[in-house]
Design a protein around this motif. Structure first.
Motif, PDB file in Angstrom:
ATOM      1  N   CYS A 226       5.282   1.124  -2.703  1.00  0.00           N
ATOM      2  CA  CYS A 226       5.374  -0.065  -1.841  1.00  0.00           C
ATOM      3  C   CYS A 226       5.019   0.270  -0.398  1.00  0.00           C
ATOM      4  O   CYS A 226       4.374  -0.517   0.303  1.00  0.00           O
ATOM      5  N   GLN A 227       5.476   1.449   0.054  1.00  0.00           N
ATOM      6  CA  GLN A 227       5.328   1.800   1.470  1.00  0.00           C
ATOM      7  C   GLN A 227       3.884   2.100   1.860  1.00  0.00           C
ATOM      8  O   GLN A 227       3.579   2.170   3.043  1.00  0.00           O
ATOM      9  N   ARG A 228       3.021   2.257   0.929  1.00  0.00           N
ATOM     10  CA  ARG A 228       1.600   2.375   1.273  1.00  0.00           C
ATOM     11  C   ARG A 228       1.120   1.082   1.947  1.00  0.00           C
ATOM     12  O   ARG A 228       0.167   1.085   2.714  1.00  0.00           O
ATOM     13  N   TYR A 229       1.816  -0.015   1.700  1.00  0.00           N
ATOM     14  CA  TYR A 229       1.395  -1.329   2.201  1.00  0.00           C
ATOM     15  C   TYR A 229       2.369  -1.915   3.215  1.00  0.00           C
ATOM     16  O   TYR A 229       1.993  -2.765   4.015  1.00  0.00           O
ATOM     17  N   CYS A 230       3.621  -1.507   3.154  1.00  0.00           N
ATOM     18  CA  CYS A 230       4.626  -2.082   4.056  1.00  0.00           C
ATOM     19  C   CYS A 230       5.783  -1.112   4.206  1.00  0.00           C
ATOM     20  O   CYS A 230       6.284  -0.603   3.201  1.00  0.00           O
ATOM     21  N   CYS A 231       6.181  -0.831   5.427  1.00  0.00           N
ATOM     22  CA  CYS A 231       7.426  -0.095   5.632  1.00  0.00           C
ATOM     23  C   CYS A 231       8.117  -0.647   6.864  1.00  0.00           C
ATOM     24  O   CYS A 231       7.527  -1.368   7.667  1.00  0.00           O
ATOM     25  N   VAL A 232       9.383  -0.330   6.971  1.00  0.00           N
ATOM     26  CA  VAL A 232      10.182  -0.880   8.056  1.00  0.00           C
ATOM     27  C   VAL A 232      10.718   0.243   8.927  1.00  0.00           C
ATOM     28  O   VAL A 232      10.916   1.371   8.475  1.00  0.00           O
ATOM     29  N   ILE A 233      10.932  -0.091  10.204  1.00  0.00           N
ATOM     30  CA  ILE A 233      11.756   0.753  11.062  1.00  0.00           C
ATOM     31  C   ILE A 233      13.180   0.245  10.845  1.00  0.00           C
ATOM     32  O   ILE A 233      13.495  -0.883  11.199  1.00  0.00           O
ATOM     33  N   PRO A 234      14.037   1.034  10.202  1.00  0.00           N
ATOM     34  CA  PRO A 234      15.331   0.498   9.761  1.00  0.00           C
ATOM     35  C   PRO A 234      16.285   0.248  10.922  1.00  0.00           C
ATOM     36  O   PRO A 234      16.216   0.899  11.954  1.00  0.00           O
ATOM     37  N   VAL A 235      17.167  -0.712  10.711  1.00  0.00           N
ATOM     38  CA  VAL A 235      18.206  -1.019  11.689  1.00  0.00           C
ATOM     39  C   VAL A 235      19.553  -0.969  10.984  1.00  0.00           C
ATOM     40  O   VAL A 235      19.655  -1.090   9.775  1.00  0.00           O
ATOM     41  N   ASN A 236      20.610  -0.801  11.782  1.00  0.00           N
ATOM     42  CA  ASN A 236      21.938  -0.835  11.194  1.00  0.00           C
ATOM     43  C   ASN A 236      22.447  -2.267  11.173  1.00  0.00           C
ATOM     44  O   ASN A 236      21.721  -3.210  11.497  1.00  0.00           O
ATOM     45  N   ALA A 237      23.706  -2.455  10.810  1.00  0.00           N
ATOM     46  CA  ALA A 237      24.238  -3.804  10.636  1.00  0.00           C
ATOM     47  C   ALA A 237      24.210  -4.608  11.927  1.00  0.00           C
ATOM     48  O   ALA A 237      24.241  -5.840  11.913  1.00  0.00           O
ATOM     49  N   SER A 238      24.153  -3.945  13.056  1.00  0.00           N
ATOM     50  CA  SER A 238      24.127  -4.648  14.343  1.00  0.00           C
ATOM     51  C   SER A 238      22.711  -4.990  14.775  1.00  0.00           C
ATOM     52  O   SER A 238      22.498  -5.523  15.858  1.00  0.00           O
TER      53      SER A 238
END
Lengths: 332, 60
Positions: A226-238
């Motif tokens: 999946c990440q070849r096409y889309c990835c995220v910079i992750p965030v925490n619950a806030s």
């Protein structure tokens, strides 16, 4: 001799491992853009890799969501964890379908493929279709796309597996565009009017003239695909970037800094970058400095951007990190 | 709605921003967001300059 037997078995219709499923995220495990996505127009508003297509504008209330199977259920085999719910409301549009664009129109061309998918609807029955499309990309003078008629089926309120077998057209004599964006699309279509909720599970596209067991791959492998096409910079619950694998960098003068982010896998092409915040932690100076995101630099593996006009001054070389989330996409 | 992006260090236009999604799009023909921008521009869509203000609330 034993080896010869083993090799002969690979690729037979009974083999259940490997990459026989040409679709990515056919089990709907990954929803990096969120597990509830309202739809009004075409776009990547479904689970990872899945694209919604319409020629019109939908009414509010149309939404894709990730749903969880009841533990131990047997209506759909192989104990899938999730399925897709596709709720559509007051559709009045010439087309209404989801599809996955598989890279390279040469994929499966001239071969027999079988599509299989488990489907049910929330009430009554729904006339649906399973099909494929060949698109030859952009750039230069590519051949026109080929859109054969889908195989029709009628979904009911009971989980049922539907299949369709195609002799995929040869691409001999065709011209592929120069932008490396040709594709074979696998399509699941819905009616162009009315309302219902369609549930979809274990979508597979495989070589051969019969549907076989669903190809269950390790989750880390499926996510990497999946990440070849889309990835995220992750965030925490806030909603604040974790700062662990998020973009880190340093000030290059008193009020401007640059951060870098390494993608987990090499992306299909130079990605687009959507940032959700404008806060930066300048280590030892200000944990919540604000700035203007600017000066994006892109590559298939690493992106960088600047936090400019930061609200706190610091020394050149002071470490900082971007505190927000982001979406990085290189979809077909 | 699109707005060109200028590098603050050297003044060169290097990218375009899709303002409704805050998406910075590279000038790469294989990037489908860039293809959509080119189509929008070819159809006469408004593209704001790097130094122009995009009116509040305007999305297309």
């Amino acid at each position: 001799m034993t080896n010869a037997v083993n090799i002969a078995q690979i690729g037979s219709t009974g083999v259940t491992t490997g990459f026989k499923n040409k679709l990515i995220n056919g089990n709907f495990d990954f929803w990096q853009r969120g597990t509830t996505n309202t739809i009004t127009t075409s776009g990547y508003t479904v689970a990872d890799r899945w694209q919604y297509i319409t020629d019109g504008t939908l009414s509010t209330g149309s939404v894709f969501t990730q749903q969880t199977f009841t533990l131990g259920q047997t209506a759909v085999p192989n104990n899938p964890t999730y399925y897709l719910n596709w709720q559509y409301t007051s559709v009045n549009t010439p087309s209404n379908y989801i599809r996955q664009r598989i890279e390279n129109v040469a994929t499966c061309s001239g071969q027999t493929i079988t599509l299989s998918v488990w489907v049910k609807c929330s009430s009554g029955t729904v006339a649906m279709g399973l099909g494929y499309q060949q698109e030859f990309g952009t750039g230069g003078s590519p051949s026109a796309g080929y859109y054969p008629t889908s195989v029709s089926f009628t979904a009911t309120t009971t989980w049922t597996q539907y299949t369709a077998t195609y002799n995929v057209a040869s691409i001999s004599g065709k011209t592929i565009g120069t932008n490396n964006d040709s594709a074979i699309n696998i399509v699941l279509s819905c009616p162009t009017s009315g309302s219902n909720t369609i549930s979809v599970s274990q979508f597979q596209c495989e070589i051969g003239n019969a549907a076989t067991n669903f190809d269950i791959r390790p989750l880390q492998v499926e996510l990497a695909l999946c990440q070849r096409y889309c990835c995220v910079i992750p965030v925490n619950a806030s909603g604040i970037g974790t700062g662990i694998i998020g973009p880190w960098g340093a000030n290059y003068n008193s009020t401007n800094g640059r951060v870098w982010y390494s993608m987990p896998v090499t992306m299909r092409t130079t990605p687009s970058v959507s940032l959700t915040g404008n806060q930066y932690s300048i280590i030892g100076v200000n944990d919540v400095a604000t700035g203007t995101n600017a000066n994006f630099h892109y590559s298939n593996q690493i992106i960088s951007f600047d936090g400019t006009s930061l609200s706190s001054s610091s020394a050149t070389g002071q470490p900082l990190n971007y505190r927000g989330g982001g979406l990085i996409t290189a979809e077909l | 709605m699109y707005k060109l992006l200028k590098n603050t260090l050297n003044g060169q236009i290097y990218s375009v921003l899709k303002t409704d999604t805050n998406t910075a799009i590279p000038f790469d023909p294989a990037n489908t967001d860039y293809q959509a921008f080119l189509k929008y521009q070819a159809e006469g869509g408004k593209v704001y300059g790097a130094d122009e203000e995009v009116p509040d609330g305007q999305t297309s």
